[in-house]
Design a protein around this motif. Structure first.
Motif, PDB file in Angstrom:
ATOM      1  N   ASP A   3       0.848  -1.196   0.000  1.00  0.00           N
ATOM      2  CA  ASP A   3       0.000   0.000   0.000  1.00  0.00           C
ATOM      3  C   ASP A   3       0.878   1.238   0.000  1.00  0.00           C
ATOM      4  OD1 ASP A   3      -2.523  -1.086  -0.062  1.00  0.00           O
ATOM      5  OD2 ASP A   3      -2.849  -0.970   2.081  1.00  0.00           O
ATOM      6  N   THR A   4       0.478   2.224  -0.770  1.00  0.00           N
ATOM      7  CA  THR A   4       1.187   3.496  -0.811  1.00  0.00           C
ATOM      8  C   THR A   4       0.197   4.607  -0.528  1.00  0.00           C
ATOM      9  OG1 THR A   4       0.754   3.914  -3.154  1.00  0.00           O
ATOM     10  CG2 THR A   4       2.728   2.607  -2.623  1.00  0.00           C
ATOM     11  N   ILE A   5       0.710   5.790  -0.357  1.00  0.00           N
ATOM     12  CA  ILE A   5      -0.172   6.945  -0.175  1.00  0.00           C
ATOM     13  C   ILE A   5      -1.092   7.088  -1.391  1.00  0.00           C
ATOM     14  CG2 ILE A   5       1.496   8.602  -1.089  1.00  0.00           C
ATOM     15  CD1 ILE A   5       0.438  10.563   1.084  1.00  0.00           C
ATOM     16  N   PHE A   6      -0.604   6.731  -2.584  1.00  0.00           N
ATOM     17  CA  PHE A   6      -1.430   6.853  -3.783  1.00  0.00           C
ATOM     18  C   PHE A   6      -2.551   5.819  -3.798  1.00  0.00           C
ATOM     19  CE2 PHE A   6       2.289   8.836  -6.369  1.00  0.00           C
ATOM     20  CZ  PHE A   6       2.204   9.981  -5.613  1.00  0.00           C
ATOM     21  N   SER A   7      -2.271   4.597  -3.379  1.00  0.00           N
ATOM     22  CA  SER A   7      -3.351   3.606  -3.323  1.00  0.00           C
ATOM     23  C   SER A   7      -4.391   4.024  -2.285  1.00  0.00           C
ATOM     24  CB  SER A   7      -2.813   2.203  -3.043  1.00  0.00           C
ATOM     25  OG  SER A   7      -2.173   2.127  -1.786  1.00  0.00           O
ATOM     26  N   LYS A   8      -3.946   4.671  -1.228  1.00  0.00           N
ATOM     27  CA  LYS A   8      -4.887   5.155  -0.215  1.00  0.00           C
ATOM     28  C   LYS A   8      -5.739   6.305  -0.748  1.00  0.00           C
ATOM     29  CE  LYS A   8      -2.237   3.394   3.595  1.00  0.00           C
ATOM     30  NZ  LYS A   8      -1.455   3.648   4.799  1.00  0.00           N
ATOM     31  N   ILE A   9      -5.163   7.117  -1.624  1.00  0.00           N
ATOM     32  CA  ILE A   9      -5.954   8.178  -2.276  1.00  0.00           C
ATOM     33  C   ILE A   9      -6.977   7.549  -3.212  1.00  0.00           C
ATOM     34  CG2 ILE A   9      -5.843  10.066  -3.950  1.00  0.00           C
ATOM     35  CD1 ILE A   9      -3.158  10.870  -2.558  1.00  0.00           C
ATOM     36  N   ILE A  10      -6.569   6.571  -3.999  1.00  0.00           N
ATOM     37  CA  ILE A  10      -7.493   5.875  -4.897  1.00  0.00           C
ATOM     38  C   ILE A  10      -8.656   5.283  -4.106  1.00  0.00           C
ATOM     39  CG2 ILE A  10      -7.755   3.862  -6.420  1.00  0.00           C
ATOM     40  CD1 ILE A  10      -4.797   4.417  -7.309  1.00  0.00           C
ATOM     41  N   ASN A  11      -8.351   4.692  -2.960  1.00  0.00           N
ATOM     42  CA  ASN A  11      -9.367   4.040  -2.124  1.00  0.00           C
ATOM     43  C   ASN A  11     -10.105   4.999  -1.200  1.00  0.00           C
ATOM     44  OD1 ASN A  11      -8.814   1.489  -3.221  1.00  0.00           O
ATOM     45  ND2 ASN A  11      -7.119   1.192  -1.797  1.00  0.00           N
ATOM     46  N   ASP A  22     -11.203   8.777 -13.925  1.00  0.00           N
ATOM     47  CA  ASP A  22     -11.991   7.884 -14.765  1.00  0.00           C
ATOM     48  C   ASP A  22     -11.747   6.468 -14.254  1.00  0.00           C
ATOM     49  OD1 ASP A  22      -9.596   6.895 -15.981  1.00  0.00           O
ATOM     50  OD2 ASP A  22      -9.778   8.254 -17.682  1.00  0.00           O
ATOM     51  N   ASP A  23     -12.154   5.472 -15.013  1.00  0.00           N
ATOM     52  CA  ASP A  23     -12.034   4.100 -14.532  1.00  0.00           C
ATOM     53  C   ASP A  23     -10.598   3.586 -14.501  1.00  0.00           C
ATOM     54  OD1 ASP A  23     -12.101   4.157 -17.374  1.00  0.00           O
ATOM     55  OD2 ASP A  23     -12.697   2.057 -17.444  1.00  0.00           O
ATOM     56  N   GLN A  24      -9.661   4.289 -15.176  1.00  0.00           N
ATOM     57  CA  GLN A  24      -8.277   3.823 -15.250  1.00  0.00           C
ATOM     58  C   GLN A  24      -7.277   4.660 -14.477  1.00  0.00           C
ATOM     59  OE1 GLN A  24      -6.986   2.388 -19.240  1.00  0.00           O
ATOM     60  NE2 GLN A  24      -8.873   3.399 -19.897  1.00  0.00           N
ATOM     61  N   PRO A  43      -2.113   5.740 -12.389  1.00  0.00           N
ATOM     62  CA  PRO A  43      -3.032   4.685 -12.820  1.00  0.00           C
ATOM     63  C   PRO A  43      -3.672   4.055 -11.587  1.00  0.00           C
ATOM     64  CG  PRO A  43      -0.797   3.845 -12.834  1.00  0.00           C
ATOM     65  CD  PRO A  43      -0.711   5.314 -12.463  1.00  0.00           C
ATOM     66  N   LYS A  44      -4.888   3.586 -11.733  1.00  0.00           N
ATOM     67  CA  LYS A  44      -5.522   2.866 -10.632  1.00  0.00           C
ATOM     68  C   LYS A  44      -4.925   1.465 -10.481  1.00  0.00           C
ATOM     69  CE  LYS A  44      -9.795   5.465 -10.453  1.00  0.00           C
ATOM     70  NZ  LYS A  44     -11.258   5.428 -10.595  1.00  0.00           N
ATOM     71  N   LYS A  45      -4.390   0.928 -11.571  1.00  0.00           N
ATOM     72  CA  LYS A  45      -3.698  -0.350 -11.500  1.00  0.00           C
ATOM     73  C   LYS A  45      -2.370  -0.131 -10.778  1.00  0.00           C
ATOM     74  CE  LYS A  45      -1.600  -4.007 -14.250  1.00  0.00           C
ATOM     75  NZ  LYS A  45      -1.287  -4.508 -15.596  1.00  0.00           N
ATOM     76  N   PRO A  46      -2.062  -0.948  -9.782  1.00  0.00           N
ATOM     77  CA  PRO A  46      -0.792  -0.751  -9.076  1.00  0.00           C
ATOM     78  C   PRO A  46       0.406  -1.239  -9.887  1.00  0.00           C
ATOM     79  CG  PRO A  46      -1.985  -2.619  -8.153  1.00  0.00           C
ATOM     80  CD  PRO A  46      -2.880  -2.005  -9.194  1.00  0.00           C
ATOM     81  N   ILE A  47       1.215  -0.292 -10.333  1.00  0.00           N
ATOM     82  CA  ILE A  47       2.475  -0.563 -11.026  1.00  0.00           C
ATOM     83  C   ILE A  47       3.518   0.253 -10.267  1.00  0.00           C
ATOM     84  CG2 ILE A  47       3.776  -0.351 -13.185  1.00  0.00           C
ATOM     85  CD1 ILE A  47       1.033  -0.250 -14.649  1.00  0.00           C
ATOM     86  N   LYS A  67      -4.400  11.579 -21.402  1.00  0.00           N
ATOM     87  CA  LYS A  67      -5.118  12.276 -20.335  1.00  0.00           C
ATOM     88  C   LYS A  67      -4.275  13.418 -19.772  1.00  0.00           C
ATOM     89  CE  LYS A  67      -8.907  10.559 -20.782  1.00  0.00           C
ATOM     90  NZ  LYS A  67      -9.959  11.414 -21.311  1.00  0.00           N
ATOM     91  N   ALA A  68      -2.964  13.261 -19.719  1.00  0.00           N
ATOM     92  CA  ALA A  68      -2.106  14.343 -19.219  1.00  0.00           C
ATOM     93  C   ALA A  68      -2.324  15.611 -20.038  1.00  0.00           C
ATOM     94  CB  ALA A  68      -0.637  13.923 -19.258  1.00  0.00           C
TER      95      ALA A  68
END
Length: 113
Positions: A3-11, A22-24, A43-47, A67-68
């Motif tokens: 988990d990262t701060i970014f995944s916590k923002i997504i969630n 959007d969905d991605q 991205p919402k996908k964790p890479i 999108k950028a």
């Protein structure tokens, strides 16, 4: 991937000033801006980092790039913006969730860094 701060923002476990979703992917204002416009597009996908992306991520990576530009234009910066992606701790990546920095609104030098 941890988990990262970014995944916590997504969630929605951590608040962020989200400007696009959007969905991605998701874009939000950087809490330590380095330019008048400094957004992070993730991205919402964790890479973890760009080098970890595979052939199956090609469409997602293209989506992020397109999108950028859309987001920079929507924020009023037209065609004048810089994208930065750090790949690894030795070049400044501090959150290990792939992200693009969208920077605009001031002059930038070359080479960067």
């Amino acid at each position: 991937m941890a988990d990262t701060i970014f995944s916590k923002i997504i969630n929605r476990e951590i608040d962020a000033d989200i400007v696009y979703e959007d969905d991605q992917c998701l874009a939000f204002r950087d809490v330590n801006p380095q330019a008048p416009l400094h957004l992070l597009l993730i991205p919402k996908k964790p890479i973890e980092k760009l080098a970890d992306a595979g052939a199956d991520d090609q469409a997602l990576l293209g989506h992020l790039m397109l999108k950028a530009g859309d987001i920079a234009r929507a924020e009023g910066y037209g065609e004048a913006f810089r994208l930065v992606t750090n790949n690894g701790a030795n070049v400044g990546q501090s959150v290990f969730h792939l992200h693009l920095h969208i920077l605009a609104g001031r002059s930038f030098e070359w080479p960067p860094g």
